[in-house]
Design an enzyme around this catalytic site. Structure first.
Site, PDB file in Angstrom:
ATOM      1  N   ASP A 156       0.976  -1.232  -0.177  1.00  0.00           N
ATOM      2  CA  ASP A 156      -0.113   0.420  -0.342  1.00  0.00           C
ATOM      3  C   ASP A 156       0.838   1.341   0.297  1.00  0.00           C
ATOM      4  OD1 ASP A 156      -2.214   1.958   0.687  1.00  0.00           O
ATOM      5  OD2 ASP A 156      -3.520   0.595   1.273  1.00  0.00           O
TER       6      ASP A 156
ATOM      7  N   ASN B  16     -23.200  -7.002 -10.590  1.00  0.00           N
ATOM      8  CA  ASN B  16     -23.789  -6.036  -9.029  1.00  0.00           C
ATOM      9  C   ASN B  16     -24.902  -5.269  -9.809  1.00  0.00           C
ATOM     10  OD1 ASN B  16     -21.908  -6.512  -6.843  1.00  0.00           O
ATOM     11  ND2 ASN B  16     -20.685  -5.110  -7.638  1.00  0.00           N
TER      12      ASN B  16
ATOM     13  N   PHE C 273     -32.185 -11.034  -1.511  1.00  0.00           N
ATOM     14  CA  PHE C 273     -32.129  -9.286  -2.053  1.00  0.00           C
ATOM     15  C   PHE C 273     -33.288  -8.641  -2.338  1.00  0.00           C
ATOM     16  CE2 PHE C 273     -27.549  -7.993  -2.348  1.00  0.00           C
ATOM     17  CZ  PHE C 273     -27.360  -8.670  -2.282  1.00  0.00           C
TER      18      PHE C 273
ATOM     19  N   GLY D 228     -36.925  -1.578   1.914  1.00  0.00           N
ATOM     20  CA  GLY D 228     -35.375  -0.932   2.884  1.00  0.00           C
ATOM     21  C   GLY D 228     -35.594   0.776   2.626  1.00  0.00           C
TER      22      GLY D 228
ATOM     23  N   CYS E 194     -19.918   0.069  -3.707  1.00  0.00           N
ATOM     24  CA  CYS E 194     -19.447  -1.169  -4.688  1.00  0.00           C
ATOM     25  C   CYS E 194     -21.181  -0.453  -5.621  1.00  0.00           C
ATOM     26  CB  CYS E 194     -19.918  -2.568  -4.465  1.00  0.00           C
ATOM     27  SG  CYS E 194     -18.159  -3.168  -3.844  1.00  0.00           S
TER      28      CYS E 194
ATOM     29  N   LYS F  97     -21.444   2.512  -6.803  1.00  0.00           N
ATOM     30  CA  LYS F  97     -20.470   3.228  -8.344  1.00  0.00           C
ATOM     31  C   LYS F  97     -20.653   2.489  -9.639  1.00  0.00           C
ATOM     32  CE  LYS F  97     -16.354   1.246  -6.318  1.00  0.00           C
ATOM     33  NZ  LYS F  97     -16.161   0.459  -7.484  1.00  0.00           N
TER      34      LYS F  97
ATOM     35  N   ARG G 100     -19.105   4.246   3.414  1.00  0.00           N
ATOM     36  CA  ARG G 100     -19.229   5.115   1.899  1.00  0.00           C
ATOM     37  C   ARG G 100     -20.056   4.824   1.434  1.00  0.00           C
ATOM     38  NH1 ARG G 100     -13.927   2.438  -0.253  1.00  0.00           N
ATOM     39  NH2 ARG G 100     -14.765   0.174   0.744  1.00  0.00           N
TER      40      ARG G 100
HETATM   41  N1  LIG Z   1     -15.510  -2.756  -0.666  1.00  0.00           N
HETATM   42  C1  LIG Z   1     -16.300  -4.366  -1.504  1.00  0.00           C
HETATM   43  O1  LIG Z   1     -17.033  -4.634  -0.924  1.00  0.00           O
HETATM   44  C2  LIG Z   1     -15.743  -4.674  -2.187  1.00  0.00           C
HETATM   45  C3  LIG Z   1     -16.040  -5.893  -3.138  1.00  0.00           C
HETATM   46  C4  LIG Z   1     -15.938  -6.632  -4.185  1.00  0.00           C
HETATM   47  C5  LIG Z   1     -14.998  -5.939  -5.276  1.00  0.00           C
HETATM   48  N2  LIG Z   1     -14.634  -4.275  -4.692  1.00  0.00           N
HETATM   49  C6  LIG Z   1     -13.791  -3.042  -5.573  1.00  0.00           C
HETATM   50  O2  LIG Z   1     -12.267  -3.782  -5.435  1.00  0.00           O
HETATM   51  C7  LIG Z   1     -11.197  -2.623  -5.080  1.00  0.00           C
HETATM   52  C8  LIG Z   1     -10.773  -1.959  -3.683  1.00  0.00           C
HETATM   53  O3  LIG Z   1     -12.030  -1.643  -3.061  1.00  0.00           O
HETATM   54  P1  LIG Z   1     -11.869  -1.808  -1.436  1.00  0.00           P
HETATM   55  O4  LIG Z   1     -13.018  -1.013  -0.463  1.00  0.00           O
HETATM   56  O5  LIG Z   1     -11.164  -2.406  -1.179  1.00  0.00           O
HETATM   57  O6  LIG Z   1     -11.208  -0.148  -1.634  1.00  0.00           O
HETATM   58  P2  LIG Z   1     -10.573   0.712  -0.287  1.00  0.00           P
HETATM   59  O7  LIG Z   1     -10.185   2.348  -1.107  1.00  0.00           O
HETATM   60  O8  LIG Z   1     -10.973   0.286   1.083  1.00  0.00           O
HETATM   61  O9  LIG Z   1      -8.801   0.053  -0.227  1.00  0.00           O
HETATM   62  C9  LIG Z   1      -8.297   0.897  -1.812  1.00  0.00           C
HETATM   63  C10 LIG Z   1      -6.861   0.492  -1.438  1.00  0.00           C
HETATM   64  O10 LIG Z   1      -6.072   0.642  -2.967  1.00  0.00           O
HETATM   65  C11 LIG Z   1      -5.030   1.869  -1.764  1.00  0.00           C
HETATM   66  N3  LIG Z   1      -3.736   2.602  -2.947  1.00  0.00           N
HETATM   67  C12 LIG Z   1      -4.542   3.137  -3.681  1.00  0.00           C
HETATM   68  N4  LIG Z   1      -3.623   3.085  -4.604  1.00  0.00           N
HETATM   69  C13 LIG Z   1      -2.271   2.978  -4.754  1.00  0.00           C
HETATM   70  C14 LIG Z   1      -0.548   2.137  -4.707  1.00  0.00           C
HETATM   71  N5  LIG Z   1      -1.314   3.146  -6.625  1.00  0.00           N
HETATM   72  N6  LIG Z   1      -0.694   1.959  -4.409  1.00  0.00           N
HETATM   73  C15 LIG Z   1      -0.881   0.830  -3.337  1.00  0.00           C
HETATM   74  N7  LIG Z   1      -1.456   1.325  -2.820  1.00  0.00           N
HETATM   75  C16 LIG Z   1      -2.533   1.784  -3.102  1.00  0.00           C
HETATM   76  C17 LIG Z   1      -5.161   2.535  -1.107  1.00  0.00           C
HETATM   77  O11 LIG Z   1      -4.497   3.310  -0.330  1.00  0.00           O
HETATM   78  C18 LIG Z   1      -5.680   1.882  -0.459  1.00  0.00           C
HETATM   79  O12 LIG Z   1      -5.816   1.031   1.041  1.00  0.00           O
HETATM   80  C19 LIG Z   1     -12.405  -1.539  -5.929  1.00  0.00           C
HETATM   81  O13 LIG Z   1     -12.264  -1.464  -7.726  1.00  0.00           O
HETATM   82  C20 LIG Z   1     -14.072  -1.644  -5.521  1.00  0.00           C
HETATM   83  O14 LIG Z   1     -14.798  -1.664  -6.149  1.00  0.00           O
HETATM   84  C21 LIG Z   1     -15.045  -3.877  -3.650  1.00  0.00           C
END
Ligand SMILES: NC(=O)c1ccc[n+]([C@@H]2O[C@H](COP(=O)([O-])OP(=O)(O)OC[C@H]3O[C@@H](n4cnc5c(N)ncnc54)[C@H](O)[C@@H]3O)[C@@H](O)[C@H]2O)c1
Length: 468
Positions: free
Chosen positions: A30, A227, A268, A272, A279, A282, A346
C-alpha cells in the site's frame, strides 16, 4: 505460490490474509504509510469478522506489509491489483489508481508474471493495463493480464472469500489460467476445508469452490453485471414496497411469495432505504456509462438508480409524516454504516438520511456498533454519539432504525419505550414485526407494510384519528 496484493483496503487486506491462510506467501503493498504502520503494529484497520484472527495467524510470517511495489512484484508470480476505482464526477470509474500501479510495476517484471485485476473495472480495462505495461518497456512474453473479480460482501468478507459461490477467472492465455488455478487450488480441490484450523464453514457454502474460467472481457463484465443485477433486485422490491404502501398490502408477505419461486430466490428481496456502500452505487453508474460507450443505452440501469434515490426521499417523508415539523426535534438514530457487520460508511444511505435531517434542523443522537469513529471524521460534532441504543433513545422524539445490525433487531422493547420521550419508531430496515411493536405500545412505521399504532390498529384503518 508467491503473491503480491496491491491495496490493503476492504478487498486487498482480506484477499491477502485469506491467500496466506490458503498457504501462500503474500506481500500486501500500500502507499498509505499510516495504514501500513497500523498493519505492521498489529492493528486491524477495518471491522470484519475473522480478519483479526487471520492477521494475527500470519502477520510477519506468510503475510508481509510493504510500500515497495517493485520489490513485491519481483518476488511474486501473481500481482493482484486491488486498489480503489471510485466514481469520477461524471460517474465513470476512476482508473487512475489502477493505471499508476500498472505503470509502476512495469519496471519490475523480471520473469513471467500474471497481473490480476481484482478491483472492479470496466470491460476493456485489461487491454489498457496490458498496453501501459508494454508502453513502459516490458517484454510481452513476460506477463499476462487476467481478471479475477471479487464478490465478497463487507461484513462477511473473509467467509465469502474462502467459501465463494464461484471463483471467476478471466484469462486470454492458458499459462495465466494455470497460475490462477494453482492459487485457488486449496479451495477448488476442497483441501482447505479439511483443515482443523480452517475458518468455520457458513450455512450455504458450495464446497469445493466452483471455478469458472472465461475470457478476460467476460470476467470484467460478469462483475459489473452481477452488481447491477443485485441492485436491480433491491430496487425492484423497493418499488413493490411503494405499491404495497399505496394499497395497504404487506411487502414481507409479497417478498416471501415472490422469493419462494426458485427462479427468483429469496435473497436481496428485503425492502429498505435503498442500497449503498462503495460498490453498488458506483458500479451501476459505471456500467451504465460503459454500456453507452459501447453503443448500448442500458436504460434499465437509470431506473434502478432512480428508485434507489427515491427510496431515501420516501423514508424522509415518512419521518415528516410521523413527526410533522423536524426543526428542533431530537431524533435517535440506530445505524450509520451502509449495512450491518461493517464500519464502512461510503455512500451509506443511513448517513445520507442523517445529513438530510440535520439540514432540516433536527438534532441527532446516533449509535452504531462499528462505524462511529469513521462518522466522527465526516460529521464531527454536528451529531451526538451515544454508547448504546438505549442511550441514543433517551429522551428522543422518535427512534430511526437505519442499519440492519443484528443487535438492533433484538432490542429490549420495554426498555426502549421507557427511554423514548414519544414511543415512535420509524424502521428503514423492517427489523420488527409491527404487531409486536404495537403490543409494546410503540407507534411503528416501516417500509412497505401498514403503519401500526399502539393498540394494534393499522394507521390506514383510522379515519380522523378514530377507528373507521
Ligand atoms: N469493498 C467491497 O466490498 C468490494 C467488493 C468487491 C470488489 N470491490 C472492488 O475492489 C476495489 C477495492 O475496493 P476497496 O473497498 O478495498 O477499496 P479501499 O479504498 O478500501 O482500498 C484501496 C486501497 O488501495 C490503496 N492504494 C491506492 N493506490 C495505490 C497505489 N498506487 N499503490 C498501493 N496502494 C494503493 C489505498 O491506499 C487503499 O488502502 C474496488 O475496485 C472495488 O470496487 C470492493
Amino acid at each position: 505460490m508467491r503473491i503480491a496484493v496491491v491495496g490493503s483496503g476492504y478487498v486487498g487486506l482480506v484477499a491477502g490474509a485469506c491467500f496466506a491462510d490458503m498457504g501462500h506467501d503474500v506481500v500486501v503493498v500500500d502507499n498509505d504509510q499510516n495504514k501500513l504502520a497500523a498493519l505492521k503494529n498489529g492493528q486491524v484497520p477495518i471491522h470484519e469478522n475473522f480478519l483479526p484472527e487471520l492477521l494475527s495467524r500470519h502477520r510477519g510470517q506468510r503475510l508481509q506489509f510493504s510500500d515497495d511495489l517493485q520489490g513485491a512484484v519481483r518476488q511474486s508470480a501473481a500481482i493482484f491489483v486491488a486498489v480503489g476505482t471510485p466514481p469520477t464526477e461524471s460517474g465513470e470509474a476512476d482508473l487512475s489508481y489502477v493505471e499508476s500501479v500498472a505503470r509502476e510495476l512495469s519496471g519490475a517484471v523480471d520473469g513471467y508474471k500474471v497481473v490480476v485485476e481484482k478491483s472492479t473495472v470496466p470491460v476493456y480495462t485489461s487491454e489498457w493495463v496490458r498496453k501501459i505495461i508494454l508502453r513502459n518497456g516490458t517484454d510481452p512474453e513476460k506477463f499476462d493480464v487476467a481478471s479475477n473479480p471479487e464478490f465478497l460482501r463487507e461484513g462477511s468478507a473473509v467467509t465469502d472469500f474462502l467459501f465463494p459461490d464461484r471463483i471467476v477467472i478471466g484469462c486470454d492465455s492458458h499459462r495465466a489460467a494455470e497460475v490462477l488455478r494453482e492459487i485457488y487450488l486449496p479451495l477448488t480441490s476442497g483441501q482447505y476445508y479439511e483443515r482443523v484450523d480452517a475458518i468455520p464453514q457458513p450455512d450455504r457454502a458450495s464446497i469445493p469452490a466452483p471455478i469458472i474460467v472465461t475470457s478476460t472481457k467476460s470476467a470484467e463484465l460478469i462483475k459489473h453485471a452481477s452488481n447491477a443485477f443485485l441492485a436491480m433486485k433491491i430496487s425492484f422490491i423497493n418499488a413493490v414496497a411503494s405499491v404495497c404502501e399505496s394499497v395497504g398490502a404487506d411487502v414481507s408477505q409479497v417478498a416471501h411469495g415472490i422469493g419462494t419461486d426458485s427462479r427468483i430466490g429469496p435473497r436481496f428481496l428485503s425492502p429498505g432505504i435503498g442500497y449503498g456502500g462503495s460498490c453498488f452505487p458506483k458500479d451501476v453508474m459505471a456500467f451504465r456509462i460503459v454500456a453507452r460507450e459501447c453503443g448500448y443505452e442500458f436504460r434499465l440501469l437509470d431506473e434502478i438508480m432512480h428508485i434507489n434515490e427515491d427510496q431515501r426521499q420516501r423514508f424522509l417523508r415518512k419521518v415528516r409524516n410521523a413527526l410533522w415539523t423536524l426543526r428542533g426535534k431530537r431524533l435517535a438514530v440506530l445505524g450509520l454504516a451502509f449495512k450491518g457487520g461493517t464500519d464502512d460508511i461510503r455512500e451509506s444511505p443511513a448517513l445520507l438520511i442523517v445529513q438530510a435531517l440535520l439540514q432540516e434542523g433536527s438534532k441527532i443522537t446516533a449509535y452504531d456498533p462499528a462505524a462511529m469513529e469513521r462518522v466522527r471524521e465526516t460529521l464531527g460534532s454536528s451529531i451526538t454519539y451515544a454508547n448504546s441504543a438505549y442511550e441514543a433513545a433517551h429522551g428522543a422524539d422518535a427512534l430511526l432504525l437505519l442499519t440492519e445490525w443484528e443487535e438492533f433487531a433484538n432490542l429490549d422493547l420495554k426498555r426502549l419505550r421507557q427511554e423514548l420521550k414519544y414511543a415512535i419508531v420509524i424502521d428503514g430496515r423492517n427489523l420488527y414485526d409491527p404487531e409486536v411493536m404495537s403490543a409494546h405500545g410503540i407507534t411503528y412505521y416501516s417500509v412497505g407494510r401498514p403503519a401500526c399504532l399502539p393498540d394494534g390498529v393499522p394507521a390506514a384503518a383510522l379515519k380522523n384519528g378514530k377507528k373507521a
